[in-house]
Design a protein around this motif. Structure first.
Motif, PDB file in Angstrom:
ATOM      1  N   ARG A   1       0.856  -1.181   0.000  1.00  0.00           N
ATOM      2  CA  ARG A   1       0.000   0.000   0.000  1.00  0.00           C
ATOM      3  C   ARG A   1       0.897   1.237   0.000  1.00  0.00           C
ATOM      4  O   ARG A   1       2.103   1.146   0.156  1.00  0.00           O
ATOM      5  CB  ARG A   1      -0.899   0.004   1.236  1.00  0.00           C
ATOM      6  N   CYS A   2       0.281   2.396  -0.162  1.00  0.00           N
ATOM      7  CA  CYS A   2       1.073   3.624  -0.195  1.00  0.00           C
ATOM      8  C   CYS A   2       1.874   3.796   1.094  1.00  0.00           C
ATOM      9  O   CYS A   2       3.049   4.189   1.057  1.00  0.00           O
ATOM     10  CB  CYS A   2       0.161   4.830  -0.429  1.00  0.00           C
ATOM     11  N   GLN A   3       1.282   3.501   2.234  1.00  0.00           N
ATOM     12  CA  GLN A   3       2.002   3.642   3.504  1.00  0.00           C
ATOM     13  C   GLN A   3       3.195   2.696   3.557  1.00  0.00           C
ATOM     14  O   GLN A   3       4.234   3.018   4.147  1.00  0.00           O
ATOM     15  CB  GLN A   3       1.067   3.384   4.671  1.00  0.00           C
ATOM     16  N   ASP A   4       3.070   1.533   2.925  1.00  0.00           N
ATOM     17  CA  ASP A   4       4.193   0.587   2.920  1.00  0.00           C
ATOM     18  C   ASP A   4       5.408   1.174   2.215  1.00  0.00           C
ATOM     19  O   ASP A   4       6.550   0.945   2.635  1.00  0.00           O
ATOM     20  CB  ASP A   4       3.782  -0.720   2.233  1.00  0.00           C
ATOM     21  N   TYR A   5       5.182   1.923   1.121  1.00  0.00           N
ATOM     22  CA  TYR A   5       6.324   2.519   0.431  1.00  0.00           C
ATOM     23  C   TYR A   5       7.032   3.534   1.327  1.00  0.00           C
ATOM     24  O   TYR A   5       8.262   3.673   1.266  1.00  0.00           O
ATOM     25  CB  TYR A   5       5.863   3.181  -0.867  1.00  0.00           C
ATOM     26  N   ILE A   6       6.272   4.237   2.154  1.00  0.00           N
ATOM     27  CA  ILE A   6       6.892   5.155   3.109  1.00  0.00           C
ATOM     28  C   ILE A   6       7.692   4.368   4.143  1.00  0.00           C
ATOM     29  O   ILE A   6       8.858   4.682   4.427  1.00  0.00           O
ATOM     30  CB  ILE A   6       5.816   6.019   3.796  1.00  0.00           C
ATOM     31  N   ASP A   7       7.075   3.322   4.689  1.00  0.00           N
ATOM     32  CA  ASP A   7       7.727   2.530   5.737  1.00  0.00           C
ATOM     33  C   ASP A   7       8.958   1.792   5.208  1.00  0.00           C
ATOM     34  O   ASP A   7       9.901   1.519   5.971  1.00  0.00           O
ATOM     35  CB  ASP A   7       6.740   1.529   6.324  1.00  0.00           C
TER      36      ASP A   7
ATOM     37  N   HIS B   1      10.096   9.002   7.280  1.00  0.00           N
ATOM     38  CA  HIS B   1       8.838   8.346   7.637  1.00  0.00           C
ATOM     39  C   HIS B   1       7.819   9.361   8.154  1.00  0.00           C
ATOM     40  O   HIS B   1       6.656   9.013   8.363  1.00  0.00           O
ATOM     41  CB  HIS B   1       9.074   7.256   8.675  1.00  0.00           C
TER      42      HIS B   1
ATOM     43  N   ASN C   1       3.601  12.504   4.976  1.00  0.00           N
ATOM     44  CA  ASN C   1       2.179  12.184   4.908  1.00  0.00           C
ATOM     45  C   ASN C   1       1.585  12.997   3.765  1.00  0.00           C
ATOM     46  O   ASN C   1       1.854  14.196   3.650  1.00  0.00           O
ATOM     47  CB  ASN C   1       1.492  12.540   6.232  1.00  0.00           C
TER      48      ASN C   1
ATOM     49  N   CYS D   1       1.238   7.007  -5.732  1.00  0.00           N
ATOM     50  CA  CYS D   1       0.900   7.321  -4.343  1.00  0.00           C
ATOM     51  C   CYS D   1       1.261   8.751  -3.972  1.00  0.00           C
ATOM     52  O   CYS D   1       0.689   9.311  -3.034  1.00  0.00           O
ATOM     53  CB  CYS D   1       1.637   6.371  -3.404  1.00  0.00           C
TER      54      CYS D   1
ATOM     55  N   ARG E   1       8.829  13.667  -0.110  1.00  0.00           N
ATOM     56  CA  ARG E   1       8.000  13.083  -1.174  1.00  0.00           C
ATOM     57  C   ARG E   1       8.864  12.479  -2.270  1.00  0.00           C
ATOM     58  O   ARG E   1       8.594  11.379  -2.761  1.00  0.00           O
ATOM     59  CB  ARG E   1       7.066  14.138  -1.775  1.00  0.00           C
TER      60      ARG E   1
END
Length: 525
Positions: free
Chosen positions: A87-93, A103, A106, A207, A151
């Motif tokens: 998911r999009c949050q996974d790419y951040i994590d 991290h 947002n 994302c 970003r």
């Protein structure tokens, strides 16, 4: 026909692809047009692979020798090595080690960081030495200042996951009409001799897109297929769209009213790409579909190259760029354009009733899904048009003023050239089954509109037929009825020839007439 598919073998502690030597699907079309010399991976028939999950095509396309890669089933671009879907949050994590400052990115906070009024409120809270929305105003202002930089970093993580780079002498072919690359960006950079066939192609949803104007103009990163300095590329019998179902993807709505469009193009080509045929494809429910040619800064790389054949395609619900054409030579032959048109004609004022109908329709339609135009004539392009079919519904179904658009036409000494090859013995294009008496006049009226509006220079677009096609097309289509029947039968994914014969025989035994109906049963939509 029964195929046995065994494709993976142990190689030390890793799984590696092995060559496949069994029977393969047989598709009927042959390369033609400007990409007529493309052979794809067929120069080495022993290097054949069948792939069925995300890791396998990434490995196969990187092989430095000629190869044919068959896609079996749906391959998910966001499938991680452990089998889960990112998911999009996974790419951040996944970006940098745990606890990294990045991290703190947002997407909603990023959009707030671009709002000068909002940022000024945070800065006022700092000046007043008070919290802002329950948090330390100074720390929050620092976080806002880092969002754009963060970003770019997290976007690179998604790009590494969903981008698949092709190498020279590659055929990428769907095993059957269930084959799909979902959320994958096929990237062809400085490569030669590529086939992409019989695939459903769904680009990744970005994302982390960057807004251009409020509320709905965005700069998303990914195309379904992106060509940069690529040559001899044939894309045939594919379906390009925003999701597997083919339906339009509504933009995400983020306060205070951002309409987030997470898609870029479906088929974008630039930087001196050359000898490309885009044939028998369906382009479905997308905003900016085919961009052929870069901006003015790329003119030196594009001029003398950028030769494209666009033949036998079905543009169904494509709002613009069908295609947009800069600098090169573009043959637009025997395509079907089907769309809803709720924009009023350009060349005369619409009635108040028409405006009311349009307003009601736009209220129900995302801004980036509203039809704009089909054929974009831009910088120094050379465009040939012959016998296309336009099917329209909506508030203004018979308007011809949006078939063409003109832009960046500012050099009368180096004009764009448009050739309408529809004088006898050629047949005219049609709008809703009625012959367009003179498509040349439509072009002339479009040019006059843009010149009178100050958006083009007089003489920067001229009507002339100073060249020829110079190659044979798969079938000579004598009139718009032939075009419609041919495209509805031939565009999009198909079964292989063996299965097609079986289906046609079954259709005949059940009393189904030959022609479009019977052939249509030979494809899985």
């Amino acid at each position: 026909m029964k195929y046995t598919l065994l494709f993976l073998a142990a190689a030390g502690n890793a799984l590696a692809l092995t060559e496949y030597s069994g029977p393969v699907p047989k598709l009927r079309h042959k390369p033609f047009g400007f990409a007529g010399q493309a052979t794809g991976g067929s120069t080495n028939s022993s290097a054949v692979y069948v792939v069925s999950d995300a890791g396998e095509p990434r490995e196969a396309v990187a092989f430095p020798y000629a190869k044919t890669i068959h896609v079996n089933g749906t391959i998910q671009g966001n499938q991680l090595p452990n089998g889960t879907l990112a998911r999009c949050q996974d790419y951040i994590d996944m970006t940098e080690p745990p606890g990294s400052a990045v991290h703190g990115f947002n997407f909603e906070t990023y959009l707030l960081s671009l709002n000068a009024t909002y940022v000024s409120l945070v800065e006022q809270a700092i000046a007043d030495n008070t919290p802002f929305e329950g948090r330390n105003a100074t720390e929050y202002r620092t976080l806002l200042g880092h969002q754009n930089g963060y970003r770019l970093v997290v976007a690179a993580t998604q790009k590494a996951q969903v981008g698949f780079k092709l190498t020279n002498n590659t055929s990428l072919i769907g095993w059957d009409a269930n084959a799909a690359l979902n959320g994958i960006n096929l990237y062809l950079s400085s490569v030669n001799n590529i086939w992409i066939r019989n695939l459903k192609l769904v680009p990744p949803q970005d994302c982390f897109p960057a807004p251009e104007t409020f509320p709905s103009s965005w700069n998303a990163l990914y195309d379904a297929i992106g060509l940069v300095t690529a040559s001899n590329v044939w894309v045939d019998n594919c379906e390009l769209q925003d999701q597997l179902s083919g339906e339009y993807v509504e933009p995400d709505i983020i306060e205070p009213g951002w309409q987030v469009d997470r898609f870029d193009g479906l088929f974008d080509c630039e930087d001196g790409t050359d000898n490309v045929t885009f044939s028998h494809n369906i382009v479905r429910n997308h905003h900016k579909s085919l961009l052929l040619g870069g901006g003015t800064k790329e003119a030196d790389r594009d001029l003398g190259k950028m030769r494209f054949t666009i033949f036998g395609n079905h543009f169904n619900g494509s709002a613009s760029r069908n295609p947009l054409m800069r600098f090169g030579s573009f043959d637009i032959f025997s395509n079907v354009y089907e769309t809803r048109n709720d924009n009023p004609p350009r060349f005369n004022d619409a009635s108040q009733a028409g405006r009311r109908r349009r307003r009601g329709a736009l209220d129900r339609t995302p801004l980036d899904a509203v039809f704009q135009y089909h054929l974009g004539v831009y910088n120094q392009s050379r465009v040939q048009v012959q016998v296309n079919v336009f099917l329209r519904h909506g508030a203004f179904p018979n308007d011809t003023s949006r078939i063409f658009t003109i832009s960046e036409a500012t050099l009368s000494d180096r004009p764009a050239k448009v050739c309408i090859r529809e004088t006898p013995p050629h047949f005219p294009s049609t709008m809703n089954g009625v012959a367009i008496a003179s498509l040349s006049e439509v072009v002339a009226d479009t040019v006059h509109f843009f010149v009178d509006s100050g958006m083009a220079v007089d003489g920067a677009v001229v009507l002339t037929c100073d060249g020829s096609r110079g190659y044979e097309v798969p079938k000579v289509l004598e009139d718009s009825g032939d075009v419609l029947e041919y495209v509805l039968s031939e565009a999009g994914q198909v079964l292989d020839e063996t299965r097609r014969v079986e289906v046609d025989a079954m259709s005949s035994s059940n009393g189904v007439s030959s022609g479009v109906e019977a052939r249509g049963m030979g494809r899985w939509h």
